[in-house]
Design an enzyme around this catalytic site. Sequence first.
Site, mmCIF file in Angstrom:
data_model
loop_
_atom_site.group_PDB
_atom_site.id
_atom_site.type_symbol
_atom_site.label_atom_id
_atom_site.label_comp_id
_atom_site.label_asym_id
_atom_site.label_seq_id
_atom_site.Cartn_x
_atom_site.Cartn_y
_atom_site.Cartn_z
ATOM 1 N N TYR A 128 -1.707 -1.137 10.912
ATOM 2 C CA TYR A 128 -1.953 -1.681 9.567
ATOM 3 C C TYR A 128 -0.757 -1.389 8.662
ATOM 4 C CZ TYR A 128 -3.609 -1.770 4.733
ATOM 5 O OH TYR A 128 -3.707 -1.996 3.383
ATOM 6 N N LYS A 170 2.208 -3.922 6.799
ATOM 7 C CA LYS A 170 2.631 -3.952 5.385
ATOM 8 C C LYS A 170 4.137 -3.767 5.276
ATOM 9 C CE LYS A 170 -1.361 -4.542 3.379
ATOM 10 N NZ LYS A 170 -1.653 -5.855 2.759
ATOM 11 N N SER A 199 0.839 -1.193 0.000
ATOM 12 C CA SER A 199 0.000 0.000 0.000
ATOM 13 C C SER A 199 0.873 1.241 0.000
ATOM 14 C CB SER A 199 -0.858 -0.023 1.269
ATOM 15 O OG SER A 199 -1.425 1.238 1.510
HETATM 16 P P1 NAD Z 1 -10.946 -7.174 1.182
HETATM 17 O O1 NAD Z 1 -11.149 -7.190 2.652
HETATM 18 O O2 NAD Z 1 -12.112 -6.907 0.312
HETATM 19 O O3 NAD Z 1 -10.298 -8.568 0.732
HETATM 20 C C1 NAD Z 1 -9.421 -9.312 1.555
HETATM 21 C C2 NAD Z 1 -9.872 -10.768 1.515
HETATM 22 O O4 NAD Z 1 -8.979 -11.543 2.324
HETATM 23 C C3 NAD Z 1 -11.278 -10.970 2.054
HETATM 24 O O5 NAD Z 1 -12.002 -11.779 1.155
HETATM 25 C C4 NAD Z 1 -11.059 -11.693 3.391
HETATM 26 O O6 NAD Z 1 -12.123 -12.555 3.707
HETATM 27 C C5 NAD Z 1 -9.754 -12.429 3.107
HETATM 28 N N1 NAD Z 1 -8.950 -12.740 4.297
HETATM 29 C C6 NAD Z 1 -8.561 -11.889 5.279
HETATM 30 N N2 NAD Z 1 -7.821 -12.537 6.187
HETATM 31 C C7 NAD Z 1 -7.716 -13.829 5.762
HETATM 32 C C8 NAD Z 1 -7.080 -14.992 6.274
HETATM 33 N N3 NAD Z 1 -6.398 -14.962 7.428
HETATM 34 N N4 NAD Z 1 -7.175 -16.141 5.576
HETATM 35 C C9 NAD Z 1 -7.869 -16.194 4.421
HETATM 36 N N5 NAD Z 1 -8.501 -15.128 3.894
HETATM 37 C C10 NAD Z 1 -8.434 -13.960 4.567
HETATM 38 O O7 NAD Z 1 -9.763 -6.136 0.884
HETATM 39 P P2 NAD Z 1 -9.239 -5.557 -0.513
HETATM 40 O O8 NAD Z 1 -9.616 -4.121 -0.583
HETATM 41 O O9 NAD Z 1 -9.610 -6.463 -1.633
HETATM 42 O O10 NAD Z 1 -7.674 -5.598 -0.237
HETATM 43 C C11 NAD Z 1 -6.860 -6.678 -0.674
HETATM 44 C C12 NAD Z 1 -5.438 -6.439 -0.228
HETATM 45 O O11 NAD Z 1 -4.981 -5.192 -0.747
HETATM 46 C C13 NAD Z 1 -5.258 -6.348 1.291
HETATM 47 O O12 NAD Z 1 -4.052 -6.990 1.640
HETATM 48 C C14 NAD Z 1 -5.175 -4.850 1.551
HETATM 49 O O13 NAD Z 1 -4.426 -4.565 2.703
HETATM 50 C C15 NAD Z 1 -4.467 -4.384 0.290
HETATM 51 N N6 NAD Z 1 -4.737 -2.949 -0.007
HETATM 52 C C16 NAD Z 1 -6.028 -2.528 -0.133
HETATM 53 C C17 NAD Z 1 -6.288 -1.175 -0.367
HETATM 54 C C18 NAD Z 1 -7.706 -0.654 -0.475
HETATM 55 O O14 NAD Z 1 -7.895 0.544 -0.311
HETATM 56 N N7 NAD Z 1 -8.699 -1.495 -0.742
HETATM 57 C C19 NAD Z 1 -5.221 -0.272 -0.500
HETATM 58 C C20 NAD Z 1 -3.922 -0.744 -0.401
HETATM 59 C C21 NAD Z 1 -3.691 -2.102 -0.153
HETATM 60 N N1 UFG Z 2 -12.549 11.326 3.459
HETATM 61 C C1 UFG Z 2 -13.549 12.201 3.829
HETATM 62 N N2 UFG Z 2 -14.710 11.680 4.332
HETATM 63 C C2 UFG Z 2 -14.912 10.341 4.450
HETATM 64 C C3 UFG Z 2 -13.884 9.455 4.073
HETATM 65 C C4 UFG Z 2 -12.703 9.977 3.588
HETATM 66 O O1 UFG Z 2 -13.403 13.415 3.729
HETATM 67 O O2 UFG Z 2 -15.981 9.926 4.919
HETATM 68 C C5 UFG Z 2 -11.306 11.881 2.877
HETATM 69 C C6 UFG Z 2 -10.056 11.543 3.678
HETATM 70 O O3 UFG Z 2 -9.841 12.514 4.679
HETATM 71 C C7 UFG Z 2 -8.983 11.552 2.584
HETATM 72 C C8 UFG Z 2 -9.733 11.035 1.344
HETATM 73 O O4 UFG Z 2 -11.105 11.265 1.623
HETATM 74 O O5 UFG Z 2 -8.565 12.859 2.329
HETATM 75 C C9 UFG Z 2 -9.515 9.563 1.078
HETATM 76 O O6 UFG Z 2 -9.808 8.808 2.256
HETATM 77 P P1 UFG Z 2 -9.914 7.214 2.239
HETATM 78 O O7 UFG Z 2 -10.253 6.784 3.614
HETATM 79 O O8 UFG Z 2 -10.811 6.770 1.131
HETATM 80 O O9 UFG Z 2 -8.437 6.744 1.824
HETATM 81 P P2 UFG Z 2 -7.040 6.991 2.550
HETATM 82 O O10 UFG Z 2 -6.133 7.594 1.536
HETATM 83 O O11 UFG Z 2 -7.188 7.693 3.832
HETATM 84 O O12 UFG Z 2 -6.592 5.499 2.902
HETATM 85 C C10 UFG Z 2 -6.507 4.499 1.896
HETATM 86 C C11 UFG Z 2 -6.756 3.125 2.536
HETATM 87 C C12 UFG Z 2 -5.671 2.804 3.502
HETATM 88 C C13 UFG Z 2 -4.347 2.928 2.836
HETATM 89 C C14 UFG Z 2 -4.189 4.279 2.214
HETATM 90 C C15 UFG Z 2 -2.921 4.390 1.420
HETATM 91 O O13 UFG Z 2 -7.985 3.127 3.223
HETATM 92 O O14 UFG Z 2 -5.818 1.466 3.929
HETATM 93 O O15 UFG Z 2 -5.266 4.537 1.306
HETATM 94 O O16 UFG Z 2 -2.864 3.360 0.487
HETATM 95 F F1 UFG Z 2 -3.390 2.742 3.760
#
Ligand code: NAD
Ligand code: UFG
Length: 341
Positions: free
Chosen positions: A147, A151, A123
């Site tokens: 979190y 990572k 991330s």
């Molecule tokens: P998500 O929660 O939708 O998907 C994660 C999946 O992993 C889920 O289906 C959950 O059931 C499964 N899971 C969790 N723990 C597990 C375990 N111990 N064993 C087996 N399955 C398990 O999340 P996502 O948004 O699809 O994110 C996927 C990956 O990308 C994550 O590692 C997350 O940290 C990373 N990531 C996500 C974002 C974002 O904003 N969505 C940003 C940066 C990184």
């Molecule tokens: N925001 C609002 N109102 C809301 C939600 C978000 O104003 O209800 C604003 C936040 O302050 C930020 C922007 O919208 O300025 C984006 O916020 P998000 O929560 O959608 O995303 P972030 O960038 O804060 O965080 C995301 C993931 C994290 C990850 C990070 C960097 O949620 O897990 O990107 O990859 F770590």
Amino acid sequence: MILVTGGAGYIGSHTCVELLQAGQAVTVVDNFCNSQAESLLRVERITGKTLTVIRADIRDRAAMEQALRSSGAQAVIHFAGLKAVGESVENPLAYYDNNVGGTVSLLQAMQACGVKTLVFSSSATVYGDPQRLPLQEDHPLSATNPYGTSKLVIENMLRDLHRSDADWRISILRYFNPVGAHASGLIGEDPQGTPNNLLPYVAQVAVGARTHVNVWGNDYATPDGTGVRDYIHVVDLALGHLKALERLRQHAECRAINLGTGTGYSVLDMLRAFEQASGRPVPYQIAGRRAGDIAACYADPAQAAQLLGWRAERDLQAMCQDAWRWQSGNPQGYRSDTSNA
Ligand code: NAD
Ligand code: UFG
């Protein structure tokens, strides 16, 4: 055969679609702690292909070995993990156990089975509070919450692993802000409870499930004072994983690569774009800053272009239109009545 951990989740399900459409066989391992099996049925519906689903926890090393052996996987895309920043502050051990412990167990199983190709979901959070923008991969790394630390620990572990055994082929993909949904409207992001992230929250306001968006701060040093992020369409992100796998076929390396668009949009930009895409008003109120938020974060995506031949192609309008198609067609996510979907 590709083994996809966390394949039922938001990014995993979209990646499964692209893998299947590219002719890859797919086995998903998921414990469904943050997803529904319905998502994978819909992946099959979109693609007209089947995948194998194993309900297991990545922390169960024996189950992971069994999954690797029975599937005959040559590579693993590892999405499984917990991702809520606030929850990680409340319950850090759950994050270290699931994310770090789960990855150790997965890597041990892979080692035991001789499967040494991995694409890992990292991330942009590993860059901490950016010292310079756009973010390049050699920017110093830091974490501001458990979190993010999880990572960072995993990234370091993967670099150590590759140093110890150069047969490992590892791609660390640093995602910026994934949004949007598959153009079919059949799969998308399905947050449990109140969404933490901006776009799912905005979508729930537009559909009428919530009254207004709280904008967390308008006094940042950004053009309109609200936070700026690099939003990337989840289908572009999914395609980046296929490109990363392709590169690993040729290169035994461990490398971190940004997956972002290179363009930052503010919270107010996003609200306006969503109103336009949905044709619905998105009322908002300015609220105080959210603890731990940064002003601006966007990628330098040059390395991905150069090394993977990948760039994001879907614009802000497509991100919002696709998110809206998913949200309006499935107001309760995968728990909506799907009989006419
Ligand atoms: P998500 O929660 O939708 O998907 C994660 C999946 O992993 C889920 O289906 C959950 O059931 C499964 N899971 C969790 N723990 C597990 C375990 N111990 N064993 C087996 N399955 C398990 O999340 P996502 O948004 O699809 O994110 C996927 C990956 O990308 C994550 O590692 C997350 O940290 C990373 N990531 C996500 C974002 C974002 O904003 N969505 C940003 C940066 C990184
Ligand atoms: N925001 C609002 N109102 C809301 C939600 C978000 O104003 O209800 C604003 C936040 O302050 C930020 C922007 O919208 O300025 C984006 O916020 P998000 O929560 O959608 O995303 P972030 O960038 O804060 O965080 C995301 C993931 C994290 C990850 C990070 C960097 O949620 O897990 O990107 O990859 F770590």
